[in-house]
Scaffold this motif. Structure first.
Motif, PDB file in Angstrom:
ATOM      1  N   SER A 121       0.850  -1.192   0.000  1.00 17.91           N
ATOM      2  CA  SER A 121       0.000   0.000   0.000  1.00 17.91           C
ATOM      3  C   SER A 121       0.885   1.242   0.000  1.00 17.91           C
ATOM      4  CB  SER A 121      -0.901   0.012   1.236  1.00 17.91           C
ATOM      5  OG  SER A 121      -0.127   0.086   2.407  1.00 17.91           O
ATOM      6  N   ILE A 122       0.316   2.340  -0.464  1.00 22.68           N
ATOM      7  CA  ILE A 122       1.009   3.626  -0.417  1.00 22.68           C
ATOM      8  C   ILE A 122       0.050   4.655   0.175  1.00 22.68           C
ATOM      9  CG2 ILE A 122       2.564   3.153  -2.351  1.00 22.68           C
ATOM     10  CD1 ILE A 122       0.737   4.998  -4.067  1.00 22.68           C
ATOM     11  N   LEU A 123       0.594   5.690   0.723  1.00 22.14           N
ATOM     12  CA  LEU A 123      -0.198   6.784   1.275  1.00 22.14           C
ATOM     13  C   LEU A 123      -0.248   7.892   0.239  1.00 22.14           C
ATOM     14  CD1 LEU A 123      -1.635   7.742   3.885  1.00 22.14           C
ATOM     15  CD2 LEU A 123       0.540   8.773   4.574  1.00 22.14           C
ATOM     16  N   ILE A 124      -1.467   8.332  -0.072  1.00 25.10           N
ATOM     17  CA  ILE A 124      -1.623   9.381  -1.077  1.00 25.10           C
ATOM     18  C   ILE A 124      -2.361  10.570  -0.464  1.00 25.10           C
ATOM     19  CG2 ILE A 124      -1.575   7.807  -3.047  1.00 25.10           C
ATOM     20  CD1 ILE A 124      -4.658   8.079  -3.155  1.00 25.10           C
ATOM     21  N   GLU A 125      -2.183  11.712  -1.081  1.00 24.23           N
ATOM     22  CA  GLU A 125      -2.919  12.901  -0.668  1.00 24.23           C
ATOM     23  C   GLU A 125      -4.354  12.780  -1.173  1.00 24.23           C
ATOM     24  OE1 GLU A 125      -2.805  17.760  -1.086  1.00 24.23           O
ATOM     25  OE2 GLU A 125      -1.247  16.572  -2.076  1.00 24.23           O
ATOM     26  N   ARG A 126      -5.292  12.937  -0.269  1.00 23.44           N
ATOM     27  CA  ARG A 126      -6.708  12.777  -0.608  1.00 23.44           C
ATOM     28  C   ARG A 126      -7.139  13.731  -1.726  1.00 23.44           C
ATOM     29  NH1 ARG A 126     -10.594  10.455   2.719  1.00 23.44           N
ATOM     30  NH2 ARG A 126      -9.159  10.604   4.474  1.00 23.44           N
ATOM     31  N   LYS A 127      -6.687  14.973  -1.670  1.00 26.18           N
ATOM     32  CA  LYS A 127      -7.126  16.001  -2.620  1.00 26.18           C
ATOM     33  C   LYS A 127      -6.604  15.755  -4.039  1.00 26.18           C
ATOM     34  CE  LYS A 127      -7.182  21.023  -3.161  1.00 26.18           C
ATOM     35  NZ  LYS A 127      -6.765  22.299  -2.568  1.00 26.18           N
ATOM     36  N   THR A 128      -5.340  15.334  -4.164  1.00 31.10           N
ATOM     37  CA  THR A 128      -4.730  15.198  -5.488  1.00 31.10           C
ATOM     38  C   THR A 128      -4.613  13.754  -5.959  1.00 31.10           C
ATOM     39  OG1 THR A 128      -2.469  15.030  -4.632  1.00 31.10           O
ATOM     40  CG2 THR A 128      -3.334  17.259  -5.084  1.00 31.10           C
ATOM     41  N   GLY A 129      -4.649  12.797  -5.031  1.00 30.30           N
ATOM     42  CA  GLY A 129      -4.444  11.405  -5.390  1.00 30.30           C
ATOM     43  C   GLY A 129      -2.991  11.048  -5.638  1.00 30.30           C
ATOM     44  N   LYS A 130      -2.087  11.973  -5.336  1.00 33.51           N
ATOM     45  CA  LYS A 130      -0.659  11.751  -5.582  1.00 33.51           C
ATOM     46  C   LYS A 130       0.053  11.303  -4.305  1.00 33.51           C
ATOM     47  CE  LYS A 130      -0.384  15.041  -9.348  1.00 33.51           C
ATOM     48  NZ  LYS A 130       0.260  16.215  -9.878  1.00 33.51           N
ATOM     49  N   SER A 131       1.175  10.591  -4.489  1.00 37.95           N
ATOM     50  CA  SER A 131       2.003  10.170  -3.366  1.00 37.95           C
ATOM     51  C   SER A 131       2.561  11.379  -2.634  1.00 37.95           C
ATOM     52  CB  SER A 131       3.179   9.317  -3.862  1.00 37.95           C
ATOM     53  OG  SER A 131       2.727   8.140  -4.440  1.00 37.95           O
ATOM     54  N   LEU A 132       2.810  11.185  -1.353  1.00 38.09           N
ATOM     55  CA  LEU A 132       3.416  12.254  -0.568  1.00 38.09           C
ATOM     56  C   LEU A 132       4.909  12.357  -0.869  1.00 38.09           C
ATOM     57  CD1 LEU A 132       1.413  10.746   2.041  1.00 38.09           C
ATOM     58  CD2 LEU A 132       1.667  13.179   2.358  1.00 38.09           C
ATOM     59  N   ALA A 133       5.437  13.540  -0.731  1.00 41.21           N
ATOM     60  CA  ALA A 133       6.889  13.723  -0.840  1.00 41.21           C
ATOM     61  C   ALA A 133       7.531  13.053   0.372  1.00 41.21           C
ATOM     62  CB  ALA A 133       7.228  15.212  -0.864  1.00 41.21           C
ATOM     63  N   PRO A 134       8.753  12.556   0.218  1.00 43.98           N
ATOM     64  CA  PRO A 134       9.430  11.953   1.382  1.00 43.98           C
ATOM     65  C   PRO A 134       9.600  12.978   2.496  1.00 43.98           C
ATOM     66  CG  PRO A 134      10.609  11.470  -0.665  1.00 43.98           C
ATOM     67  CD  PRO A 134       9.548  12.475  -0.995  1.00 43.98           C
ATOM     68  N   LEU A 135       9.372  12.520   3.737  1.00 47.88           N
ATOM     69  CA  LEU A 135       9.598  13.394   4.884  1.00 47.88           C
ATOM     70  C   LEU A 135      11.088  13.682   5.008  1.00 47.88           C
ATOM     71  CD1 LEU A 135       7.344  11.950   7.725  1.00 47.88           C
ATOM     72  CD2 LEU A 135       6.930  13.944   6.304  1.00 47.88           C
ATOM     73  N   ARG A 136      11.404  14.881   5.381  1.00 47.11           N
ATOM     74  CA  ARG A 136      12.795  15.289   5.587  1.00 47.11           C
ATOM     75  C   ARG A 136      12.885  16.063   6.887  1.00 47.11           C
ATOM     76  NH1 ARG A 136      13.875  11.855   2.351  1.00 47.11           N
ATOM     77  NH2 ARG A 136      14.288  12.209   0.179  1.00 47.11           N
ATOM     78  N   VAL A 137      13.987  15.877   7.597  1.00 44.23           N
ATOM     79  CA  VAL A 137      14.262  16.673   8.792  1.00 44.23           C
ATOM     80  C   VAL A 137      14.856  17.983   8.311  1.00 44.23           C
ATOM     81  CG1 VAL A 137      15.609  16.798  10.919  1.00 44.23           C
ATOM     82  CG2 VAL A 137      14.625  14.610  10.189  1.00 44.23           C
ATOM     83  N   ARG A 138      14.314  19.069   8.838  1.00 45.33           N
ATOM     84  CA  ARG A 138      14.758  20.393   8.389  1.00 45.33           C
ATOM     85  C   ARG A 138      15.177  21.251   9.572  1.00 45.33           C
ATOM     86  NH1 ARG A 138      13.502  21.163   3.094  1.00 45.33           N
ATOM     87  NH2 ARG A 138      12.021  19.690   2.207  1.00 45.33           N
ATOM     88  N   SER A 139      16.087  22.167   9.301  1.00 48.22           N
ATOM     89  CA  SER A 139      16.493  23.148  10.308  1.00 48.22           C
ATOM     90  C   SER A 139      15.370  24.161  10.479  1.00 48.22           C
ATOM     91  CB  SER A 139      17.774  23.864   9.857  1.00 48.22           C
ATOM     92  OG  SER A 139      17.488  24.713   8.759  1.00 48.22           O
ATOM     93  N   SER A 140      15.496  25.021  11.467  1.00 44.36           N
ATOM     94  CA  SER A 140      14.470  26.044  11.672  1.00 44.36           C
ATOM     95  C   SER A 140      14.382  26.997  10.485  1.00 44.36           C
ATOM     96  CB  SER A 140      14.744  26.822  12.957  1.00 44.36           C
ATOM     97  OG  SER A 140      16.021  27.411  12.911  1.00 44.36           O
ATOM     98  N   SER A 141      15.442  27.064   9.667  1.00 45.56           N
ATOM     99  CA  SER A 141      15.403  27.914   8.469  1.00 45.56           C
ATOM    100  C   SER A 141      14.938  27.154   7.225  1.00 45.56           C
ATOM    101  CB  SER A 141      16.795  28.517   8.203  1.00 45.56           C
ATOM    102  OG  SER A 141      17.711  27.490   7.872  1.00 45.56           O
ATOM    103  N   GLY A 142      14.664  25.850   7.370  1.00 41.46           N
ATOM    104  CA  GLY A 142      14.141  25.068   6.256  1.00 41.46           C
ATOM    105  C   GLY A 142      15.165  24.216   5.527  1.00 41.46           C
ATOM    106  N   ARG A 143      16.436  24.301   5.904  1.00 43.37           N
ATOM    107  CA  ARG A 143      17.481  23.513   5.247  1.00 43.37           C
ATOM    108  C   ARG A 143      17.332  22.039   5.633  1.00 43.37           C
ATOM    109  NH1 ARG A 143      22.641  22.471   7.058  1.00 43.37           N
ATOM    110  NH2 ARG A 143      22.324  23.911   8.777  1.00 43.37           N
TER     111      ARG A 143
END
Length: 148
Positions: free
Chosen positions: A113-135
Motif C-alpha cells: 500500500s502507499i499513502l496518497i494525498e486525498r485532494k490530489t491522489g498523488k504520493s506524498l513527498a518523502p519526509l525530511r528533517v529540516r532546520s528552523s530555516s528550512g534547510r
C-alpha cells in the motif's frame, strides 16, 4: 517471559516515547485509528490481535492520552476510540515509518500500500528533517544537547 522495563523517567525523549507507543501493536492501533477504525471489534478484525492484548494496548493508549473513548455516534451501547491531539501528533512518525518501509522492506515490484494525498491522489513527498530555516538536515548535522 522477560519483564518490560519502564522508561517513564528516562532523560531521553525517544525512550519515553517508546515507553508509551514502542510496541508494534500500539503503533498499528494508532495507524488504524488514522485510517478511520474506531471500535474494538474493528481493531481486532484489522489486526488479528487477541482480545487481551488489544484491551491492554487500548487501555494504555487511553491512559496516556493518545486515544480517547467516546460514546458511539450511532447511539448504540458501543464506544469509539478516537485520536486525541496527542495521538494526532503521531502522524508524522507513522508516515516516516511507512515511507521507510516502502523503500527498505519490499522487493522491486512487490505489491504494497502507499499513502496518497486525498485532494490530489498523488504520493506524498518523502519526509525530511529540516532546520528552523528550512534547510534539509541529516544525522551528521545534529547533536543531542541535554537541558535542565
Amino acid at each position: 517471559m522477560v519483564k518490560r522495563v519502564s522508561m517513564k523517567a528516562a532523560d531521553c525523549p525517544v525512550a519515553r516515547s517508546l515507553d508509551v507507543i514502542g510496541d508494534w501493536w500500539s503503533l498499528l492501533i494508532v495507524r488504524d485509528a488514522f485510517d478511520g477504525v474506531r471500535r474494538f471489534g474493528e481493531f481486532q478484525k484489522s489486526l488479528g490481535i487477541s482480545k487481551g492484548i488489544l484491551t491492554s494496548r487500548l487501555l494504555a493508549l487511553v491512559e496516556f492520552g493518545v486515544l480517547a473513548v467516546e460514546p458511539a455516534s450511532d447511539g448504540s451501547a458501543w464506544q469509539n476510540y478516537v485520536l486525541t491531539p496527542k495521538g494526532e501528533g503521531l502522524f508524522p512518525m507513522i508516515v516516516a515509518l511507512r515511507q521507510w518501509g516502502e523503500v527498505f522492506c519490499y522487493e522491486k515490484g512487490e505489491a504494497h500500500s502507499i499513502l496518497i494525498e486525498r485532494k490530489t491522489g498523488k504520493s506524498l513527498a518523502p519526509l525530511r528533517v529540516r532546520s528552523s530555516s528550512g534547510r534539509v538536515l541529516d544525522a551528521r548535522d545534529t547533536l543531542v544537547k541535554k537541558i535542565s
